[in-house]
Design a protein around this motif. Structure first.
Motif, PDB file in Angstrom:
ATOM      1  N   ARG A 174     -12.066  -4.357  -6.234  1.00 24.16           N
ATOM      2  CA  ARG A 174     -10.620  -4.398  -6.108  1.00 24.16           C
ATOM      3  C   ARG A 174     -10.185  -3.470  -4.995  1.00 24.16           C
ATOM      4  NH1 ARG A 174      -8.919  -6.332 -11.630  1.00 24.16           N
ATOM      5  NH2 ARG A 174      -6.990  -6.732 -10.565  1.00 24.16           N
ATOM      6  N   ALA A 175      -9.170  -3.912  -4.280  1.00 23.25           N
ATOM      7  CA  ALA A 175      -8.684  -3.048  -3.217  1.00 23.25           C
ATOM      8  C   ALA A 175      -7.171  -3.089  -3.170  1.00 23.25           C
ATOM      9  CB  ALA A 175      -9.240  -3.482  -1.882  1.00 23.25           C
ATOM     10  N   GLN A 201       0.809  -1.216   0.000  1.00 17.00           N
ATOM     11  CA  GLN A 201       0.000   0.000   0.000  1.00 17.00           C
ATOM     12  C   GLN A 201       0.841   1.265   0.000  1.00 17.00           C
ATOM     13  OE1 GLN A 201      -3.412   0.220  -0.079  1.00 17.00           O
ATOM     14  NE2 GLN A 201      -3.569  -1.989  -0.248  1.00 17.00           N
ATOM     15  N   ARG A 244       0.890  -3.599  -7.527  1.00 19.25           N
ATOM     16  CA  ARG A 244      -0.573  -3.572  -7.642  1.00 19.25           C
ATOM     17  C   ARG A 244      -0.990  -3.077  -9.021  1.00 19.25           C
ATOM     18  NH1 ARG A 244      -1.834   0.288  -3.243  1.00 19.25           N
ATOM     19  NH2 ARG A 244      -4.028  -0.047  -3.666  1.00 19.25           N
ATOM     20  N   ALA A 245      -0.230  -2.120  -9.543  1.00 22.72           N
ATOM     21  CA  ALA A 245      -0.540  -1.600 -10.877  1.00 22.72           C
ATOM     22  C   ALA A 245      -0.427  -2.700 -11.928  1.00 22.72           C
ATOM     23  CB  ALA A 245       0.402  -0.441 -11.221  1.00 22.72           C
ATOM     24  N   SER A 280       3.078  -0.191  -4.901  1.00 23.48           N
ATOM     25  CA  SER A 280       2.081   0.383  -5.815  1.00 23.48           C
ATOM     26  C   SER A 280       2.292  -0.155  -7.218  1.00 23.48           C
ATOM     27  CB  SER A 280       2.198   1.912  -5.857  1.00 23.48           C
ATOM     28  OG  SER A 280       1.949   2.447  -4.601  1.00 23.48           O
ATOM     29  N   ALA A 281       3.556  -0.265  -7.614  1.00 20.37           N
ATOM     30  CA  ALA A 281       3.854  -0.754  -8.962  1.00 20.37           C
ATOM     31  C   ALA A 281       3.380  -2.200  -9.120  1.00 20.37           C
ATOM     32  CB  ALA A 281       5.346  -0.643  -9.245  1.00 20.37           C
ATOM     33  N   GLN A 325      -3.304  -4.974 -12.016  1.00 24.34           N
ATOM     34  CA  GLN A 325      -4.546  -4.437 -12.560  1.00 24.34           C
ATOM     35  C   GLN A 325      -4.504  -4.209 -14.053  1.00 24.34           C
ATOM     36  OE1 GLN A 325      -5.967  -1.108 -10.139  1.00 24.34           O
ATOM     37  NE2 GLN A 325      -4.895  -2.097  -8.462  1.00 24.34           N
ATOM     38  N   ASN A 326      -3.378  -3.751 -14.542  1.00 21.97           N
ATOM     39  CA  ASN A 326      -3.296  -3.493 -15.984  1.00 21.97           C
ATOM     40  C   ASN A 326      -1.845  -3.510 -16.409  1.00 21.97           C
ATOM     41  OD1 ASN A 326      -3.285  -2.434 -18.594  1.00 21.97           O
ATOM     42  ND2 ASN A 326      -5.151  -1.273 -18.207  1.00 21.97           N
ATOM     43  N   ARG A 351       6.486   2.660  -3.254  1.00 21.53           N
ATOM     44  CA  ARG A 351       6.380   2.804  -4.707  1.00 21.53           C
ATOM     45  C   ARG A 351       6.406   1.438  -5.386  1.00 21.53           C
ATOM     46  NH1 ARG A 351      10.757   7.711  -5.278  1.00 21.53           N
ATOM     47  NH2 ARG A 351       9.512   9.201  -4.114  1.00 21.53           N
ATOM     48  N   THR A 352       7.305   0.593  -4.910  1.00 18.24           N
ATOM     49  CA  THR A 352       7.394  -0.732  -5.515  1.00 18.24           C
ATOM     50  C   THR A 352       6.095  -1.500  -5.298  1.00 18.24           C
ATOM     51  OG1 THR A 352       9.706  -0.671  -4.885  1.00 18.24           O
ATOM     52  CG2 THR A 352       8.872  -2.759  -5.685  1.00 18.24           C
TER      53      THR A 352
END
Lengths: 252, 293
Positions: B292-293, B165, B174-175, B171-172, B178-179, B168-169
């Motif tokens: 999605r969370a 959460q 999770r990114a 978040s990446a 998702q896509n 940065r890593t």
């Protein structure tokens, strides 16, 4: 010198020629419009320019004097080329801020274009430029409206400090006032010297922004030229605009 | 049923849930970022226990449990990277990656299981517990080892959650889940993060192996059953978020404890699957899926 040079680019899916022999050049700071009926290969063209999710069957893409065909996908943005999608694409579970920050952190690569600005400054500046309300940055991307998600997508691309942006139908599914705002935002982005390649069905957007216009049909180049000339072209009217569309285009 | 029995069931449910959560999170992490199911995950559990035993036990190097845990977790992280590079990366561009990955990870699991059997023998071994002795709480006895698991597991899970959460890593990662396309075009080094998610998942599985090795006897196939449970947990909880499998793990753990007490261990597995099927019929995205969370 051309910033983006597309040379005889083709993409086949089996026997289907999705894009066939497309060539054009986009100069630094130019807005280049692309139109054509659904299925004429516009989005496929963006896909094969960036090589994501698939690369071209043949042809070459030059960006800033460098061949980018076959380059690793995550390096494309490092060179200064960013794109948006027709559907409002965002990392939904991340906040709007996190979405933009990802682009700010990973997007520019080794380029030292940002000066001394902090991450927060860069994120906020990008949001400001696309007129995305700062209060909305803390919200999850999934909670934003369609227009806000479009703005978010632009900000995420913009924060990577691109030299050129490929925009795939930025005005689709928007209301009239939102479309007017989108035109203003794209002008502001372009005013920073960023070249724009614009796929659009909303004619007023396309015609009020584009300096050059390409019409695709069945994956092939139907006409390339000044927008005023292109919309008067008989073939373009027959294949894409229709009589009524042509009158609308005149009006625009 | 006395109050002690209820407490006992609760505690064993939480112990099971803690272990399942650690396994399921790793499984879900690989599943969401790479889109594949890693059948070698169970072997990461086994190897976690065996690596730790080799370093810690008197019949091995005899350097003590702390050294064993440190070595095991580090070795599993390295092994996770290696597994990604060998089992997944060569096939990333293939359309049938999902199927190929089933075969490569299953093959690796079989290979590693037999390698363990050959090199370490089939004789059961046991790891030293995290803490010696028993503690009694609210009138029931509980081994200090299990109490340690109940405390440590949520801390680890919370750290993983924080990592995903807040960094940065994270978040990446999770990114990417998702896509992937958009992540690539945002300059995220997707291939490197694939390796990272494998490494992280393998380390977590290794810890599970170490925890299990202090409860039961170790065997080369000790990871198989927990992996199946983790699969149930992941499907049951939904993979859309990291918290889904964690919550589901505790639900499944408690359910299992209740089933073992009421209908016996023989029918427990079947009962779990019945519940899973029933949940999926009502909520196809899993108990905690859907958003999605």
């Amino acid at each position: 010198m051309a910033l983006l040079k597309i040379e005889n680019l083709s993409k086949n899916f089996g026997a289907l020629k999705a894009v066939s022999g497309v060539s054009f050049e986009v100069r630094k700071g130019q807005i280049f419009g692309i139109a054509g009926p659904n299925g004429s290969g516009k989005s496929t063209l963006f896909n094969i320019i960036t090589g994501v999710p698939f690369s071209a069957t043949s042809g070459a893409v030059w960006f800033n004097g460098q061949s980018i065909s076959g380059i690793a996908a995550q390096k494309i943005c490092h060179l200064g080329l960013a794109r948006t999608y027709q559907r409002e694409t965002a990392f939904d579970s991340l906040t709007a801020y996190q979405n933009i920050a990802l682009g700010a952190v990973f997007g520019p690569g080794e380029r030292e274009a940002t000066g001394a600005a902090t991450l927060e400054e860069r994120v906020c500046r990008a949001a400001e430029l696309v007129e995305l309300d700062r209060a909305r940055l803390a919200r999850k991307a999934s909670e934003l409206s369609i227009f806000e998600r479009k703005q978010l997508m632009l900000a995420s691309a913009l924060v990577m400090e691109p030299k050129a942006m490929l925009l795939d139908e930025p005005a689709s599914s928007l209301t009239k006032p939102e479309i007017a705002e989108t035109i203003r935002i794209i002008r502001n982005i372009n005013a920073r010297g960023i070249a724009i390649v614009l796929i659009e069905h909303v004619l007023p957007v396309l015609l009020s922004l584009s300096q050059r216009l390409l019409v695709l049909n069945h994956g092939e180049m139907l006409r390339l030229g000044a927008p005023d000339d292109v919309v008067r072209d008989e073939q373009v009217i027959a294949a894409y605009l229709g009589k009524r569309g042509a009158r609308d285009a005149e009006a625009a | 049923m006395t109050a002690e029995t209820v407490l006992y069931i609760l505690v064993s449910g939480v112990v099971l849930g803690s272990l399942y959560a650690l396994m399921a999170v790793g499984l879900a992490l690989v599943w969401t970022t790479l889109g594949i199911f890693n059948f070698a995950h169970g072997m990461f559990i086994t190897l976690g226990a065996y690596f730790a035993w080799t370093v810690a036990d008197g019949n091995g190097l005899g350097w003590g449990l702390a050294a064993g845990i440190a070595f095991s977790v580090a070795a599993l992280a390295a092994l996770g990277c290696l597994a990604e590079a060998v089992l997944v990366r060569p096939f990333l561009k293939r359309d049938n990656l999902v199927l190929v990955a089933v075969i490569t990870t299953l093959a690796a699991a079989t290979f590693l299981e037999n390698a363990t059997l050959l090199s370490r023998g089939g004789r059961s071994k046991q790891l030293a517990p995290l803490a010696e002795g028993n503690i009694s709480m609210f009138g029931i006895g509980l081994s200090a080892h299990e109490a340690a698991i109940v405390v440590i597991a949520p801390l680890i899970l919370y750290s993983v959650w924080l990592f995903l959460q807040r960094t940065r890593t994270g978040s990446a990662l999770r990114a990417i889940a998702q896509n992937q396309e958009a992540a690539l075009l945002a300059g995220i080094p997707v291939a490197r993060l694939y390796a990272l998610s494998f490494a992280l998942a393998a380390s977590l599985a290794g810890l599970v192996g170490i925890f299990l090795g202090g409860i039961k006897f170790m065997s080369p196939s000790m990871g198989t059953d927990p992996m199946v449970k983790a699969l149930v947990v992941v499907i049951f909880g939904g993979i859309a978020s990291i918290s889904g499998p964690i919550r589901a793990a505790y639900v499944i753990g408690l359910l299992e404890a209740v089933c073992i007490y009421s209908i016996g261990i023989y029918w427990t597995q079947a009962a779990l699957f019945v519940v899973m099927i029933a949940v999926l019929m009502i909520r196809p995205t899993g108990l905690f899926g859907g958003q999605r969370a």
